[in-house]
Write an enzyme that holds these catalytic residues in place. Structure first.
Site, PDB file in Angstrom:
ATOM      1  N   ARG A  15      39.574  44.539  52.920  1.00 21.18           N
ATOM      2  CA  ARG A  15      39.908  43.172  53.338  1.00 21.18           C
ATOM      3  C   ARG A  15      41.160  43.177  54.220  1.00 21.18           C
ATOM      4  NH1 ARG A  15      40.117  40.519  47.482  1.00 21.18           N
ATOM      5  NH2 ARG A  15      40.845  42.614  47.043  1.00 21.18           N
ATOM      6  N   LYS A  74      46.475  43.385  49.050  1.00 20.44           N
ATOM      7  CA  LYS A  74      46.820  44.052  47.785  1.00 20.44           C
ATOM      8  C   LYS A  74      48.316  44.318  47.717  1.00 20.44           C
ATOM      9  CE  LYS A  74      44.104  45.217  45.142  1.00 20.44           C
ATOM     10  NZ  LYS A  74      43.466  44.442  44.044  1.00 20.44           N
ATOM     11  N   TYR A  93      48.458  39.522  46.909  1.00 23.03           N
ATOM     12  CA  TYR A  93      48.221  39.713  45.472  1.00 23.03           C
ATOM     13  C   TYR A  93      49.213  40.773  44.992  1.00 23.03           C
ATOM     14  CZ  TYR A  93      43.689  37.317  45.659  1.00 23.03           C
ATOM     15  OH  TYR A  93      42.699  36.383  45.805  1.00 23.03           O
ATOM     16  N   HIS A  95      50.120  41.238  41.087  1.00 29.12           N
ATOM     17  CA  HIS A  95      49.786  41.704  39.726  1.00 29.12           C
ATOM     18  C   HIS A  95      50.887  42.590  39.154  1.00 29.12           C
ATOM     19  CE1 HIS A  95      45.846  39.916  39.738  1.00 29.12           C
ATOM     20  NE2 HIS A  95      45.632  40.412  40.932  1.00 29.12           N
ATOM     21  N   GLU A 117      48.274  35.348  43.106  1.00 27.73           N
ATOM     22  CA  GLU A 117      47.595  35.039  41.844  1.00 27.73           C
ATOM     23  C   GLU A 117      48.356  34.079  40.945  1.00 27.73           C
ATOM     24  OE1 GLU A 117      48.846  37.975  42.613  1.00 27.73           O
ATOM     25  OE2 GLU A 117      50.016  38.763  40.945  1.00 27.73           O
ATOM     26  N   VAL A 238      34.615  35.921  30.496  1.00 28.57           N
ATOM     27  CA  VAL A 238      35.592  35.111  29.742  1.00 28.57           C
ATOM     28  C   VAL A 238      37.003  35.379  30.255  1.00 28.57           C
ATOM     29  CG1 VAL A 238      34.202  35.117  27.646  1.00 28.57           C
ATOM     30  CG2 VAL A 238      36.010  36.808  27.924  1.00 28.57           C
ATOM     31  N   VAL A 266      32.520  41.452  34.238  1.00 34.68           N
ATOM     32  CA  VAL A 266      33.406  41.024  35.329  1.00 34.68           C
ATOM     33  C   VAL A 266      34.854  40.928  34.826  1.00 34.68           C
ATOM     34  CG1 VAL A 266      33.775  39.278  37.123  1.00 34.68           C
ATOM     35  CG2 VAL A 266      31.466  39.711  36.288  1.00 34.68           C
ATOM     36  N   ALA A 267      35.011  40.637  33.548  1.00 40.49           N
ATOM     37  CA  ALA A 267      36.363  40.476  32.977  1.00 40.49           C
ATOM     38  C   ALA A 267      37.084  41.811  32.793  1.00 40.49           C
ATOM     39  CB  ALA A 267      36.283  39.729  31.653  1.00 40.49           C
ATOM     40  N   ILE A 268      36.531  42.868  33.375  1.00 37.15           N
ATOM     41  CA  ILE A 268      37.105  44.204  33.184  1.00 37.15           C
ATOM     42  C   ILE A 268      38.550  44.280  33.697  1.00 37.15           C
ATOM     43  CG2 ILE A 268      36.216  45.168  35.374  1.00 37.15           C
ATOM     44  CD1 ILE A 268      36.421  46.983  31.979  1.00 37.15           C
ATOM     45  N   ASP A 269      38.878  43.425  34.686  1.00 38.39           N
ATOM     46  CA  ASP A 269      40.262  43.484  35.198  1.00 38.39           C
ATOM     47  C   ASP A 269      41.255  42.981  34.159  1.00 38.39           C
ATOM     48  OD1 ASP A 269      39.318  40.888  35.453  1.00 38.39           O
ATOM     49  OD2 ASP A 269      40.487  40.481  37.255  1.00 38.39           O
ATOM     50  N   ALA A 298      36.112  46.946  38.936  1.00 40.35           N
ATOM     51  CA  ALA A 298      37.299  46.103  38.726  1.00 40.35           C
ATOM     52  C   ALA A 298      37.618  45.238  39.942  1.00 40.35           C
ATOM     53  CB  ALA A 298      38.494  46.979  38.371  1.00 40.35           C
ATOM     54  N   ASN A 299      37.190  45.646  41.132  1.00 38.07           N
ATOM     55  CA  ASN A 299      37.447  44.806  42.327  1.00 38.07           C
ATOM     56  C   ASN A 299      36.136  44.509  43.032  1.00 38.07           C
ATOM     57  OD1 ASN A 299      37.032  47.396  43.278  1.00 38.07           O
ATOM     58  ND2 ASN A 299      38.287  47.074  45.095  1.00 38.07           N
TER      59      ASN A 299
HETATM   60  N1  LIG Z   1      35.962  42.303  38.347  1.00 38.16           N
HETATM   61  C1  LIG Z   1      36.330  41.547  39.361  1.00 38.16           C
HETATM   62  O1  LIG Z   1      36.247  41.948  40.509  1.00 38.16           O
HETATM   63  C2  LIG Z   1      36.843  40.162  39.118  1.00 38.16           C
HETATM   64  C3  LIG Z   1      37.000  39.257  40.182  1.00 38.16           C
HETATM   65  C4  LIG Z   1      37.410  37.955  39.910  1.00 38.16           C
HETATM   66  C5  LIG Z   1      37.679  37.571  38.580  1.00 38.16           C
HETATM   67  N2  LIG Z   1      37.554  38.495  37.589  1.00 38.16           N
HETATM   68  C6  LIG Z   1      37.818  38.184  36.169  1.00 38.16           C
HETATM   69  O2  LIG Z   1      36.752  37.412  35.626  1.00 38.16           O
HETATM   70  C7  LIG Z   1      37.236  36.762  34.453  1.00 38.16           C
HETATM   71  C8  LIG Z   1      36.833  35.293  34.473  1.00 38.16           C
HETATM   72  O3  LIG Z   1      37.541  34.625  35.513  1.00 38.16           O
HETATM   73  P1  LIG Z   1      37.344  33.069  35.822  1.00 38.16           P
HETATM   74  O4  LIG Z   1      38.024  32.805  37.116  1.00 38.16           O
HETATM   75  O5  LIG Z   1      35.922  32.684  35.676  1.00 38.16           O
HETATM   76  O6  LIG Z   1      38.183  32.408  34.641  1.00 38.16           O
HETATM   77  P2  LIG Z   1      38.055  30.911  34.126  1.00 38.16           P
HETATM   78  O7  LIG Z   1      39.315  30.603  33.406  1.00 38.16           O
HETATM   79  O8  LIG Z   1      37.586  30.007  35.207  1.00 38.16           O
HETATM   80  O9  LIG Z   1      36.868  30.989  33.053  1.00 38.16           O
HETATM   81  C9  LIG Z   1      36.948  31.659  31.847  1.00 38.16           C
HETATM   82  C10 LIG Z   1      36.114  30.901  30.837  1.00 38.16           C
HETATM   83  O10 LIG Z   1      36.020  31.692  29.649  1.00 38.16           O
HETATM   84  C11 LIG Z   1      35.941  30.768  28.578  1.00 38.16           C
HETATM   85  N3  LIG Z   1      36.197  31.480  27.333  1.00 38.16           N
HETATM   86  C12 LIG Z   1      37.368  31.906  26.810  1.00 38.16           C
HETATM   87  N4  LIG Z   1      37.152  32.513  25.627  1.00 38.16           N
HETATM   88  C13 LIG Z   1      35.811  32.483  25.404  1.00 38.16           C
HETATM   89  C14 LIG Z   1      34.968  32.941  24.352  1.00 38.16           C
HETATM   90  N5  LIG Z   1      35.458  33.557  23.293  1.00 38.16           N
HETATM   91  N6  LIG Z   1      33.641  32.738  24.487  1.00 38.16           N
HETATM   92  C15 LIG Z   1      33.133  32.116  25.570  1.00 38.16           C
HETATM   93  N7  LIG Z   1      33.867  31.639  26.577  1.00 38.16           N
HETATM   94  C16 LIG Z   1      35.191  31.829  26.505  1.00 38.16           C
HETATM   95  C17 LIG Z   1      36.983  29.721  28.941  1.00 38.16           C
HETATM   96  O11 LIG Z   1      36.789  28.520  28.206  1.00 38.16           O
HETATM   97  C18 LIG Z   1      36.714  29.554  30.443  1.00 38.16           C
HETATM   98  O12 LIG Z   1      35.800  28.517  30.708  1.00 38.16           O
HETATM   99  C19 LIG Z   1      38.742  36.978  34.475  1.00 38.16           C
HETATM  100  O13 LIG Z   1      39.058  38.052  33.621  1.00 38.16           O
HETATM  101  C20 LIG Z   1      39.029  37.349  35.898  1.00 38.16           C
HETATM  102  O14 LIG Z   1      40.222  38.102  36.027  1.00 38.16           O
HETATM  103  C21 LIG Z   1      37.157  39.766  37.841  1.00 38.16           C
END
Ligand SMILES: NC(=O)c1ccc[n+]([C@@H]2O[C@H](COP(=O)([O-])OP(=O)(O)OC[C@H]3O[C@@H](n4cnc5c(N)ncnc54)[C@H](O)[C@@H]3O)[C@@H](O)[C@H]2O)c1
Length: 377
Positions: A15, A74, A93, A95, A117, A238, A266-269, A298-299
């Site tokens: 990017r 980054k 970003y 972090h 962020e 989540v 997706v939440a791996i980060d 992770a990205n």
């Molecule tokens: N891997 C990647 O490239 C990448 C890219 C972008 C975001 N992410 C990650 O994705 C994850 C989600 O991001 P987001 O922007 O959607 O966040 P968000 O805050 O919009 O949504 C998270 C949701 O999870 C819900 N939640 C919390 N605990 C829960 C549980 N026990 N059961 C069910 N739902 C639950 C919350 O109520 C919320 O609605 C984050 O960890 C973010 O860092 C990863």
């Protein structure tokens, strides 16, 4: 203001922090734009496009040394630490709550570091993180559908089914930005979609906008256990702000899943919400545990840099314009959301969570910048 754009040197980062369209907006407002040569190549923006927009193509040294405001995607990595300096505003970003060496390097240099962020609106939205969540969410079913193919280690299920054959089932854990975007793409592929969410208000909202096209169920560990056995694809989405992701899927639960099912965490980060998840890369995205394919890049947005660069710069440009127009002090005084982005200034850590993470002193921003309207942190 002299606004610079540095080329990203982190592995697999394609990017760039400003598009030629963004460069033109800044030039039209009377700013000077310096773009490091080939900075846009990974996102299909050759140097000539920036030149046409009125920017000047410069060397890496000139981009870092002549800019007053430097835009990146980054965080600076070690070879760049020596380039950090007093008098420069860095917008990227960062972090840094998870990166003590960089936090110290930023503080020691005297630079003003503003983190995408942590730019946060009064109603707690994160406008510079949201576009990346949208992209990761929309990529998740695409990646999952691909790895469900048999030759790639999956179950051999087509998510959309065909007339006479039931569609695949997608279970989305968390219905926030990632979860919602994953759900609409999974629906578009023709899958049957269930979202487990913990917030009733969020579920009401999802119910309104998805109008009955997905099953919305309150998340609990029993519910995860019950739903996971039906799923062909599980998407972990989540987030508990400021904390590691809760491990909603334990290793024991994998035994309940269909062999060859796929999890995309997706939440791996934030550590991942599947116990067996560990971060992977675009060049080696999947591995298998107990017969279940794990995709934990992770990205994820880094895989689609053309889209990600546009989405990121759409969101950052208004803040870039504000800093360029007014200078950092005045811009943060006018906008509390931008003020919350300021992490390090004049050698002080001005973002509480970062200071606490590293046991360093926290200095409220308003003590460093008299004008600042930073509040509520
Ligand atoms: N891997 C990647 O490239 C990448 C890219 C972008 C975001 N992410 C990650 O994705 C994850 C989600 O991001 P987001 O922007 O959607 O966040 P968000 O805050 O919009 O949504 C998270 C949701 O999870 C819900 N939640 C919390 N605990 C829960 C549980 N026990 N059961 C069910 N739902 C639950 C919350 O109520 C919320 O609605 C984050 O960890 C973010 O860092 C990863």
């Amino acid at each position: 203001m002299r606004v610079g754009v540095a080329k990203e040197i982190k592995t697999d980062e394609y990017r760039v922090a400003l598009t030629p369209a963004g460069a033109r907006e800044l030039v039209q407002r009377g700013h000077e734009v310096l773009v490091e040569t080939t900075a846009g190549d990974g996102s299909s923006f050759p140097d000539a496009d920036y030149e046409r927009a009125g920017a000047r193509i410069v060397s890496v040294d000139e981009a870092w040394e002549s800019s007053e405001l430097l835009l990146k995607v980054k965080e600076p990595i070690e070879p760049e630490y020596g380039r950090l300096r007093e008098g420069l505003v860095l917008f990227t970003y960062l972090h840094i709550a998870a990166d003590e060496p960089l936090t110290r390097a930023l503080a020691d240099s005297g630079i003003a570091a503003v983190a995408y962020e942590t730019v946060e609106t009064d109603d707690r939205r994160l406008p510079l993180l949201a576009p990346m969540s949208e992209i990761a969410g929309r990529l998740a079913p695409q990646a999952g559908a691909y790895f469900l193919e048999k030759p790639l280690g999956g179950r051999g299920v087509l998510l959309g089914g065909v007339p006479g054959v039931a569609p695949g089932r997608v279970l989305v854990l968390g219905g926030g930005i990632v979860g919602y975007n994953a759900a609409i793409i999974a629906l578009g592929l023709g899958a049957q979609v269930t979202i487990l969410e913990r917030s009733i208000d969020r579920m009401r909202h999802l119910d309104e906008i998805l109008s009955g096209r997905v099953s919305l169920i309150m998340s609990s560990s029993l519910q995860v256990e019950e739903s996971i056995g039906d799923a062909d694809l599980v998407i972990g989405a989540v987030l508990i702000p400021g904390a590691r992701a809760p491990k909603l899927v334990t290793r024991g639960m994998l035994a309940e899943m269909k062999p060859g099912a796929v999890v995309v965490d997706v939440a791996i980060d934030q550590g991942g919400c599947i116990e067996t998840a560990h971060a992977t890369t675009h060049s080696d995205p999947v591995y298998e545990v107990d017969g279940i394919v794990h995709y934990c890049v992770a990205n994820m947005p880094g895989g689609v840099p053309v889209t990600s660069t546009h989405a990121l710069t759409n969101a950052t440009l208004p803040y870039v314009e504000a800093i360029a127009e007014h200078g950092l002090a005045e811009a943060v005084a006018r906008d509390g959301a931008l003020a919350r982005g300021v992490s390090v200034l004049d050698g002080k850590i001005t973002y509480r969570a970062v200071a606490e993470a590293h046991g360093l002193d926290f200095t409220p921003l308003e003590r460093v910048l008299p004008l600042a309207a930073a509040s509520g942190r």
